[in-house]
Scaffold this active site. Sequence first.
Site, short mmCIF file in Angstrom:
data_model
loop_
_atom_site.label_atom_id
_atom_site.label_comp_id
_atom_site.label_asym_id
_atom_site.label_seq_id
_atom_site.Cartn_x
_atom_site.Cartn_y
_atom_site.Cartn_z
CG ASP A 205 -0.09 0.30 2.47
OD1 ASP A 205 1.15 0.26 2.46
OD2 ASP A 205 -0.76 0.25 3.73
CG ASP A 207 1.52 3.26 4.70
OD1 ASP A 207 0.47 2.65 5.30
OD2 ASP A 207 2.57 2.41 4.35
CG ASP A 295 -3.22 2.34 5.21
OD1 ASP A 295 -4.37 2.03 5.01
OD2 ASP A 295 -2.31 1.38 5.76
P1 ATP Z 1 4.12 -2.59 2.92
O1 ATP Z 1 4.97 -2.22 1.72
O2 ATP Z 1 3.83 -3.96 3.00
O3 ATP Z 1 2.93 -1.54 3.06
P2 ATP Z 1 4.77 -1.07 5.42
O4 ATP Z 1 6.02 -1.19 6.22
O5 ATP Z 1 4.37 0.16 4.76
O6 ATP Z 1 5.01 -2.18 4.29
P3 ATP Z 1 2.28 -1.09 6.54
O7 ATP Z 1 1.24 -2.21 6.93
O8 ATP Z 1 1.83 -0.09 5.67
O9 ATP Z 1 3.45 -2.04 6.33
O10 ATP Z 1 2.63 -0.28 7.82
C1 ATP Z 1 3.22 0.80 8.03
C2 ATP Z 1 3.60 1.18 9.37
O11 ATP Z 1 2.26 1.92 10.09
C3 ATP Z 1 3.94 0.13 10.23
O12 ATP Z 1 4.86 0.73 11.18
C4 ATP Z 1 2.88 -0.15 11.23
O13 ATP Z 1 3.38 -0.45 12.64
C5 ATP Z 1 2.05 1.20 11.18
N1 ATP Z 1 0.60 0.63 11.04
C6 ATP Z 1 -0.01 0.15 10.20
N2 ATP Z 1 -1.51 0.06 10.48
C7 ATP Z 1 -1.43 0.73 11.55
C8 ATP Z 1 -2.55 1.14 12.60
N3 ATP Z 1 -3.86 0.77 12.43
N4 ATP Z 1 -2.32 1.72 13.64
C9 ATP Z 1 -1.16 2.13 13.91
N5 ATP Z 1 -0.04 1.85 13.22
C10 ATP Z 1 -0.27 1.22 12.12
MN MN Z 2 2.69 0.42 3.86
MN MN Z 3 -0.37 0.84 5.67
#
Ligand code: ATP
Ligand code: MN
Ligand code: MN
Length: 371
Positions: A205, A207, A295
Amino acid sequence: CVTSQTEISTTVSQYACQRRTTTENNNKIFTEAFEVLAESYEFNEIEGPCLAFRRAGSVLKSLTFEVRSLGDTQDLPCLGEHTKELIEEILRYGRSFEVEKILSDERYQTLKLFTSVFGVGPKTAEKWYRRGLRSFSDVLTEPSIQLNRMQQTGFLHYEDISRAVSKAEARALGNIIDEAVHAITLDAVISLTGGFRRGKEFGHDVDFIVTTPELGRERSLLPDVTDRLEQQGILLYCDYQASTFDMSKLPCHRFEAMDHFAKCFLILRLEASKVEGGLNSTEEDSRGWRAVRVDLVSPPMDRYAFALLGWTGSRQFERDLRRFARLERRMLLDNHILYDKTKKEFLAATTEKDIFAHLGLEYIEPWQRNA
Ligand code: ATP
Ligand code: MN
Ligand code: MN
């Protein structure tokens, strides 16, 4: 050269927040095996070994060399007996029979498949598995199963959402969100966070943190942004969670996975024309657009540094930051605050560097947090 490797090994910390871990992983063959075991333990709700394998994998990811013998791992922290057996097996045969057994296990395969759907967690996957369902068509044709809106969307956009998001696509989405927040308020602040901030080439995703300097104003920002995206016809799905943030209820002593800021989990329609070099899609796909997970989180400006640090990840890096704060400093760190339990006071921070400094940690750049 054995000596220099030993020198490096002796200085590896048990905490990911004291290691520098880039996206370059020299020990994929081991860390991928560990992840299968961790996942399998997770599906069986066996937390200890699950975390142990994730921790071990994270240590190997931080190494600047490839492990070539068990001796190379001698001085490394967080490697238990089970992990060492696995490393030895992989060194000898190039693969692990334990891992292969799991990968061919019907329950593991099914839970892995079901949890790959947006909106389906381990609990739902387990429930479906126990009912004898094994495939998507089993689930979709089972009359007694009521999918919620999130799961319906998950199935609808399954192929798009399972396909990795590229850096170029993340940039295009950044432009779209940037335009939207600034149309709402000129002084809006937007930052890329998550895996792309850590320099990853692909993500599941994208963020973003979006907020405004005017305290309290951020509360209506996300609803305004999603309204605008909807008017543009690109909002395919929106799960909005209003803020429940209350400084007077902090510090919170029990562990919470989620923070209390306003946030939304979106699926957006991204046009190929907006992406430099085109979409990351299959050749036969001629729709000219794809669905992407985005997100957005919106903390008040005075919580910005904590939210940025918390949302940048990786998950393992975050876990170890908190563990380090608690065990080594008697402090509580989460996405909202840093609290000193000895002095009984909140420590202020406007940048991530402030937080590392309060913790007495060397600053680790986002691209070194791929633990
Ligand atoms: P990817 O490339 O798979 O998206 P990512 O490291 O960006 O890898 P994410 O699941 O998008 O993974 O999460 C990013 C960060 O946001 C992580 O550090 C996670 O702890 C934090 N995070 C994700 N969802 C939530 C939530 N609902 N509440 C608080 N923190 C969150
Ligand atoms: Mn992510
Ligand atoms: Mn995310």
